[in-house]
Design an enzyme around this catalytic site. Structure first.
Site, PDB file in Angstrom:
ATOM      1  N   THR A  49       5.322 -42.610  33.015  1.00 55.39           N
ATOM      2  CA  THR A  49       5.290 -42.166  34.407  1.00 55.39           C
ATOM      3  C   THR A  49       5.819 -43.259  35.336  1.00 55.39           C
ATOM      4  O   THR A  49       6.594 -42.991  36.265  1.00 55.39           O
ATOM      5  CB  THR A  49       3.854 -41.806  34.808  1.00 55.39           C
ATOM      6  OG1 THR A  49       3.352 -40.828  33.906  1.00 55.39           O
ATOM      7  CG2 THR A  49       3.794 -41.279  36.224  1.00 55.39           C
ATOM      8  N   TYR A 112       2.370 -28.285  33.642  1.00 53.07           N
ATOM      9  CA  TYR A 112       2.729 -27.042  34.339  1.00 53.07           C
ATOM     10  C   TYR A 112       2.294 -25.794  33.563  1.00 53.07           C
ATOM     11  O   TYR A 112       1.732 -24.863  34.128  1.00 53.07           O
ATOM     12  CB  TYR A 112       4.244 -26.980  34.637  1.00 53.07           C
ATOM     13  CG  TYR A 112       4.624 -25.817  35.529  1.00 53.07           C
ATOM     14  CD1 TYR A 112       4.341 -25.839  36.883  1.00 53.07           C
ATOM     15  CD2 TYR A 112       5.254 -24.695  34.997  1.00 53.07           C
ATOM     16  CE1 TYR A 112       4.685 -24.761  37.708  1.00 53.07           C
ATOM     17  CE2 TYR A 112       5.592 -23.616  35.799  1.00 53.07           C
ATOM     18  CZ  TYR A 112       5.297 -23.654  37.153  1.00 53.07           C
ATOM     19  OH  TYR A 112       5.628 -22.592  37.955  1.00 53.07           O
ATOM     20  N   TYR A 138      -1.108 -38.816  25.404  1.00 54.37           N
ATOM     21  CA  TYR A 138      -1.261 -39.256  26.788  1.00 54.37           C
ATOM     22  C   TYR A 138      -1.968 -38.154  27.563  1.00 54.37           C
ATOM     23  O   TYR A 138      -1.397 -37.098  27.827  1.00 54.37           O
ATOM     24  CB  TYR A 138       0.121 -39.563  27.375  1.00 54.37           C
ATOM     25  CG  TYR A 138       0.153 -40.067  28.797  1.00 54.37           C
ATOM     26  CD1 TYR A 138      -0.991 -40.485  29.474  1.00 54.37           C
ATOM     27  CD2 TYR A 138       1.370 -40.146  29.478  1.00 54.37           C
ATOM     28  CE1 TYR A 138      -0.932 -40.946  30.773  1.00 54.37           C
ATOM     29  CE2 TYR A 138       1.448 -40.608  30.785  1.00 54.37           C
ATOM     30  CZ  TYR A 138       0.297 -41.007  31.427  1.00 54.37           C
ATOM     31  OH  TYR A 138       0.355 -41.461  32.729  1.00 54.37           O
ATOM     32  N   ARG A 143      -2.021 -35.217  36.715  1.00 57.84           N
ATOM     33  CA  ARG A 143      -0.603 -34.878  36.777  1.00 57.84           C
ATOM     34  C   ARG A 143      -0.276 -33.606  35.997  1.00 57.84           C
ATOM     35  O   ARG A 143       0.634 -32.863  36.356  1.00 57.84           O
ATOM     36  CB  ARG A 143       0.252 -36.037  36.231  1.00 57.84           C
ATOM     37  CG  ARG A 143       0.263 -37.261  37.132  1.00 57.84           C
ATOM     38  CD  ARG A 143       1.147 -38.358  36.550  1.00 57.84           C
ATOM     39  NE  ARG A 143       1.187 -39.527  37.409  1.00 57.84           N
ATOM     40  CZ  ARG A 143       2.055 -39.712  38.394  1.00 57.84           C
ATOM     41  NH1 ARG A 143       2.954 -38.783  38.651  1.00 57.84           N
ATOM     42  NH2 ARG A 143       2.042 -40.814  39.118  1.00 57.84           N
ATOM     43  N   LYS A 167      -3.753 -42.577  25.211  1.00 58.12           N
ATOM     44  CA  LYS A 167      -3.851 -43.192  26.535  1.00 58.12           C
ATOM     45  C   LYS A 167      -4.705 -42.246  27.365  1.00 58.12           C
ATOM     46  O   LYS A 167      -4.284 -41.145  27.710  1.00 58.12           O
ATOM     47  CB  LYS A 167      -2.467 -43.371  27.163  1.00 58.12           C
ATOM     48  CG  LYS A 167      -2.528 -43.954  28.574  1.00 58.12           C
ATOM     49  CD  LYS A 167      -1.148 -44.047  29.207  1.00 58.12           C
ATOM     50  CE  LYS A 167      -1.254 -44.531  30.654  1.00 58.12           C
ATOM     51  NZ  LYS A 167       0.073 -44.593  31.314  1.00 58.12           N
ATOM     52  N   ILE A 210      -2.927 -49.483  29.110  1.00 60.63           N
ATOM     53  CA  ILE A 210      -1.512 -49.388  29.462  1.00 60.63           C
ATOM     54  C   ILE A 210      -1.464 -49.520  30.973  1.00 60.63           C
ATOM     55  O   ILE A 210      -1.887 -48.631  31.705  1.00 60.63           O
ATOM     56  CB  ILE A 210      -0.890 -48.082  28.955  1.00 60.63           C
ATOM     57  CG1 ILE A 210      -0.909 -48.076  27.407  1.00 60.63           C
ATOM     58  CG2 ILE A 210       0.544 -47.946  29.457  1.00 60.63           C
ATOM     59  CD1 ILE A 210      -0.305 -46.843  26.782  1.00 60.63           C
TER      60      ILE A 210
END
Length: 305
Positions: A49, A112, A138, A143, A167, A210
């Protein structure tokens, strides 16, 4: 103890741009040498990202990866972000990827589409079957729009030996604890996806972070996470407290706008330019970041003595 290298400090690398919106390879080289100095960083994450990967073309992503691999030259492991919300297309990209010099893949939960937990499981199973490299999941529900449940993570870890970590950017250290308290393969690791919560995540079984802030302060961030991993929580908390204002400001107007502004103020990248739809931080935030930088520079210098 993990047999793979994805523990400790991973830095989510920014992608510098020139004023005419091209990849700024000179700034990239300067930033990489800053990160590699003193071997503070345990591994590097490219095209996450923070690297603005959705706004890079596939040729640009491949070119940046090649340049990073060439410059790093084996000095630290490299993880490449490669994810998407079309499972088959993402699997094809993984199979076609040049894996030379790359140690692992970081792949985000499909965004989405808002898949069910079974859909998330099937997505990552499909990718695992097509990857020559270890996969780090992840989870970033803010998001993506859906949270990958701890049971799903555990199920994936038990089913696929090349799924080696997650993550965890849910913002809930307890979710890390739910994963690490389960019966997992020996090599599986949870990594904090949030600088501001990394000590709490380690206290819940995480084995690293991270980091965004690590772009600017790799030595300080490394000391913080390794103190926490060694169980020296009071010392780690002191550093995290010193970095609290910075971590708030870095995300106040979006990531990676904050870290790019800071890196530009530090002279590590030539511009703080982002690609639309992202825009640079306000002048007010830039000034506050500069004030925080000066304070934190002094703190880091005193800590080194």
């Amino acid at each position: 103890m993990s047999k793979h290298p994805f523990t400790g400090l991973g830095v989510a690398l920014v992608t510098p741009f020139t004023d005419d919106n091209k990849i700024d390879y000179k700034s990239l080289e300067r930033l990489l040498e800053h990160l590699l100095r003193d071997q503070a960083m345990d591994f590097l994450v490219v095209h996450g990202t923070t690297g603005e990967s959705p706004c890079l073309t596939r040729p640009e992503r491949e070119a940046v990866t090649r340049r990073v691999v060439e410059q790093v030259a084996g000095r630290c492991p490299i993880v490449v972000g490669l994810g998407g919300n079309d499972t088959v297309e993402t699997g094809e990209r993984i199979q076609a990827m040049d894996t030379h010099g790359v140690s692992g893949i970081l792949s985000v939960v499909p965004y989405y589409n808002k898949p069910s937990q079974e859909g998330i499981f099937q997505h990552f199973s499909y990718l695992a079957q097509r990857s020559e490299l270890p996969l780090i999941l992840y989870n970033v529900p803010s998001r993506v729009g859906v949270n990958m449940a701890s049971d799903t993570v555990v199920r994936l870890a038990r089913t696929h030996s090349n799924i080696v970590g997650v993550k965890e950017a849910s913002g809930f250290p307890q979710q890390a604890g739910q994963i690490t308290s389960s019966e997992l393969p020996e090599d599986f690791v949870v990594l904090s996806g949030d600088d501001a919560l990394c000590v709490a995540f380690v206290q819940n079984g995480a084995r690293g972070v991270i980091s965004v802030a690590g772009n600017a302060y790799p030595r300080l961030t490394s000391r913080l996470i390794h103190l926490a991993m060694d169980g020296r929580y009071n010392e780690a908390d002191m550093i995290q407290t010193a970095m609290r204002q910075l971590n708030t400001q870095l995300f106040q107007e979006g990531n990676p706008a904050g870290i790019k502004a800071l890196l530009h103020l530090m002279g590590l990248i030539d511009t703080e330019r982002l690609r639309l739809p992202l825009v640079c931080v306000s002048q007010e935030l830039r000034e506050r970041l500069d004030e925080t930088r000066r304070v934190l520079d002094g703190y880091a210098e005193r800590l080194d003595y």
